[in-house]
Design a protein around this motif. Sequence first.
Motif, PDB file in Angstrom:
ATOM      1  N   GLU A  44       0.829  -1.208   0.000  1.00  0.00           N
ATOM      2  CA  GLU A  44       0.000   0.000   0.000  1.00  0.00           C
ATOM      3  C   GLU A  44       0.866   1.261   0.000  1.00  0.00           C
ATOM      4  O   GLU A  44       0.546   2.254  -0.659  1.00  0.00           O
ATOM      5  CB  GLU A  44      -0.920  -0.005   1.226  1.00  0.00           C
ATOM      6  CG  GLU A  44      -2.006  -1.074   1.174  1.00  0.00           C
ATOM      7  CD  GLU A  44      -2.807  -1.135   2.463  1.00  0.00           C
ATOM      8  OE1 GLU A  44      -4.007  -1.480   2.401  1.00  0.00           O
ATOM      9  OE2 GLU A  44      -2.238  -0.831   3.534  1.00  0.00           O
ATOM     10  N   TRP A  45       1.939   1.182   0.754  1.00  0.00           N
ATOM     11  CA  TRP A  45       2.858   2.335   0.805  1.00  0.00           C
ATOM     12  C   TRP A  45       3.450   2.603  -0.577  1.00  0.00           C
ATOM     13  O   TRP A  45       3.515   3.747  -1.038  1.00  0.00           O
ATOM     14  CB  TRP A  45       3.959   2.050   1.813  1.00  0.00           C
ATOM     15  CG  TRP A  45       5.029   3.123   1.857  1.00  0.00           C
ATOM     16  CD1 TRP A  45       5.009   4.283   2.560  1.00  0.00           C
ATOM     17  CD2 TRP A  45       6.280   3.106   1.147  1.00  0.00           C
ATOM     18  NE1 TRP A  45       6.140   5.010   2.362  1.00  0.00           N
ATOM     19  CE2 TRP A  45       6.964   4.298   1.480  1.00  0.00           C
ATOM     20  CE3 TRP A  45       6.895   2.206   0.278  1.00  0.00           C
ATOM     21  CZ2 TRP A  45       8.213   4.619   0.968  1.00  0.00           C
ATOM     22  CZ3 TRP A  45       8.140   2.534  -0.220  1.00  0.00           C
ATOM     23  CH2 TRP A  45       8.780   3.718   0.125  1.00  0.00           C
ATOM     24  N   MET A  46       3.882   1.526  -1.267  1.00  0.00           N
ATOM     25  CA  MET A  46       4.460   1.675  -2.586  1.00  0.00           C
ATOM     26  C   MET A  46       3.428   2.189  -3.592  1.00  0.00           C
ATOM     27  O   MET A  46       3.706   3.074  -4.413  1.00  0.00           O
ATOM     28  CB  MET A  46       5.036   0.326  -3.065  1.00  0.00           C
ATOM     29  CG  MET A  46       5.691   0.398  -4.446  1.00  0.00           C
ATOM     30  SD  MET A  46       7.095   1.549  -4.497  1.00  0.00           S
ATOM     31  CE  MET A  46       8.257   0.613  -3.507  1.00  0.00           C
ATOM     32  N   ALA A  47       2.189   1.662  -3.507  1.00  0.00           N
ATOM     33  CA  ALA A  47       1.138   2.093  -4.428  1.00  0.00           C
ATOM     34  C   ALA A  47       0.801   3.577  -4.216  1.00  0.00           C
ATOM     35  O   ALA A  47       0.600   4.331  -5.176  1.00  0.00           O
ATOM     36  CB  ALA A  47      -0.105   1.229  -4.241  1.00  0.00           C
ATOM     37  N   PHE A  48       0.742   3.995  -2.956  1.00  0.00           N
ATOM     38  CA  PHE A  48       0.433   5.396  -2.651  1.00  0.00           C
ATOM     39  C   PHE A  48       1.545   6.316  -3.159  1.00  0.00           C
ATOM     40  O   PHE A  48       1.281   7.371  -3.739  1.00  0.00           O
ATOM     41  CB  PHE A  48       0.242   5.582  -1.151  1.00  0.00           C
ATOM     42  CG  PHE A  48      -0.119   6.977  -0.753  1.00  0.00           C
ATOM     43  CD1 PHE A  48      -1.389   7.487  -0.993  1.00  0.00           C
ATOM     44  CD2 PHE A  48       0.824   7.797  -0.152  1.00  0.00           C
ATOM     45  CE1 PHE A  48      -1.716   8.776  -0.635  1.00  0.00           C
ATOM     46  CE2 PHE A  48       0.509   9.096   0.207  1.00  0.00           C
ATOM     47  CZ  PHE A  48      -0.769   9.583  -0.031  1.00  0.00           C
ATOM     48  N   SER A  49       2.776   5.913  -2.973  1.00  0.00           N
ATOM     49  CA  SER A  49       3.901   6.717  -3.439  1.00  0.00           C
ATOM     50  C   SER A  49       3.902   6.805  -4.960  1.00  0.00           C
ATOM     51  O   SER A  49       4.134   7.884  -5.532  1.00  0.00           O
ATOM     52  CB  SER A  49       5.226   6.117  -2.952  1.00  0.00           C
ATOM     53  OG  SER A  49       5.274   6.099  -1.539  1.00  0.00           O
ATOM     54  N   LYS A  50       3.626   5.645  -5.601  1.00  0.00           N
ATOM     55  CA  LYS A  50       3.593   5.659  -7.077  1.00  0.00           C
ATOM     56  C   LYS A  50       2.446   6.535  -7.588  1.00  0.00           C
ATOM     57  O   LYS A  50       2.583   7.260  -8.569  1.00  0.00           O
ATOM     58  CB  LYS A  50       3.441   4.237  -7.597  1.00  0.00           C
ATOM     59  CG  LYS A  50       3.527   4.126  -9.122  1.00  0.00           C
ATOM     60  CD  LYS A  50       3.450   2.693  -9.573  1.00  0.00           C
ATOM     61  CE  LYS A  50       3.636   2.581 -11.086  1.00  0.00           C
ATOM     62  NZ  LYS A  50       2.649   3.383 -11.841  1.00  0.00           N
ATOM     63  N   TYR A  51       1.324   6.504  -6.866  1.00  0.00           N
ATOM     64  CA  TYR A  51       0.169   7.325  -7.264  1.00  0.00           C
ATOM     65  C   TYR A  51       0.528   8.808  -7.198  1.00  0.00           C
ATOM     66  O   TYR A  51       0.223   9.586  -8.113  1.00  0.00           O
ATOM     67  CB  TYR A  51      -1.029   7.008  -6.358  1.00  0.00           C
ATOM     68  CG  TYR A  51      -2.140   8.015  -6.472  1.00  0.00           C
ATOM     69  CD1 TYR A  51      -3.015   7.999  -7.554  1.00  0.00           C
ATOM     70  CD2 TYR A  51      -2.305   8.995  -5.488  1.00  0.00           C
ATOM     71  CE1 TYR A  51      -4.021   8.939  -7.656  1.00  0.00           C
ATOM     72  CE2 TYR A  51      -3.316   9.944  -5.593  1.00  0.00           C
ATOM     73  CZ  TYR A  51      -4.185   9.914  -6.679  1.00  0.00           C
ATOM     74  OH  TYR A  51      -5.181  10.831  -6.769  1.00  0.00           O
ATOM     75  N   ASN A  52       1.192   9.186  -6.124  1.00  0.00           N
ATOM     76  CA  ASN A  52       1.575  10.592  -5.992  1.00  0.00           C
ATOM     77  C   ASN A  52       2.576  10.996  -7.066  1.00  0.00           C
ATOM     78  O   ASN A  52       2.504  12.097  -7.631  1.00  0.00           O
ATOM     79  CB  ASN A  52       2.168  10.858  -4.613  1.00  0.00           C
ATOM     80  CG  ASN A  52       1.091  11.018  -3.554  1.00  0.00           C
ATOM     81  OD1 ASN A  52      -0.047  11.353  -3.863  1.00  0.00           O
ATOM     82  ND2 ASN A  52       1.441  10.760  -2.305  1.00  0.00           N
ATOM     83  N   LYS A  53       3.508  10.100  -7.360  1.00  0.00           N
ATOM     84  CA  LYS A  53       4.506  10.393  -8.394  1.00  0.00           C
ATOM     85  C   LYS A  53       3.843  10.528  -9.760  1.00  0.00           C
ATOM     86  O   LYS A  53       4.107  11.482 -10.505  1.00  0.00           O
ATOM     87  CB  LYS A  53       5.553   9.293  -8.416  1.00  0.00           C
ATOM     88  CG  LYS A  53       6.585   9.424  -9.535  1.00  0.00           C
ATOM     89  CD  LYS A  53       7.612   8.318  -9.446  1.00  0.00           C
ATOM     90  CE  LYS A  53       8.579   8.367 -10.623  1.00  0.00           C
ATOM     91  NZ  LYS A  53       7.897   8.166 -11.918  1.00  0.00           N
TER      92      LYS A  53
END
Length: 256
Positions: A44-53
């Motif tokens: 979830e952390w990786m998905a959220f970071s990728k979403y923001n990027k």
Amino acid sequence: MDLQDKQTAFAICEENLQLNEFSPNISYKPDPCRPIKGQITPEEWMAFSKYNKDRAEKEMYESTRLRENIFHTMGQSAADLESQQKASEYALRKRLHELERALNELEWQKKQTQEEILSNENDIERLEKAIRDKEPLIKLAMTRQENRHSRPGMDLVRDEVSYGLCDEIQQLKAEKRALEDQLKQAKHSWNILQQNLHRIEDEIAVKSNSIMLEKRALETRRRLNTEITPQTEVDRTRQLMNMDSSGIRPVLQSIY
């Protein structure tokens, strides 16, 4: 906000990395392995970071397109603006020329009025002196006539001298009244000239202020017209971000 959270998390991890068994600020903690509300998985952390990027990259792309559209619109209107600019500058210079001509005319009128006032003051002084000079003559004639009234007996004759003195007194009084009328008219003219002089000076002040404002407007337009056209993407972005005076930044921020 995500970047700020990651910086905070990085600082915590960095602090933990520096801890050891001899650190003074280590201690027993009650149930440190308990589940914490709000914890997420690494996925979830990786998905959220990728979403923001991805979202940031999309906004950057949209921002680039927006800037291109803005400068395209600015380019389309450049010809009309230049034509209007030339027309406005011509009108300003024409108006400035008219004001300067009017100011020169007022300066000439002021000079002529001041000279007329000086001449009028000389006339007033001359008339006042003439009136003062008449007074001793009137007193002299009156005194002579009054003294002759003291002649005794049959010598109290209303002779040619008496008629002559009376005529002289009347003539001197008439001349004095005429001089006083002329003095009154001269003072009236002096008051009118003073009023005209004050009016002219007020108009000169107004015209001078108008000329100063017109010159300032031309100078402001000259400085604005020397603006350097942006050549690179960075220069164009900087120019766009500095367009606060046109109100474009708050509009864009409120929309996008």
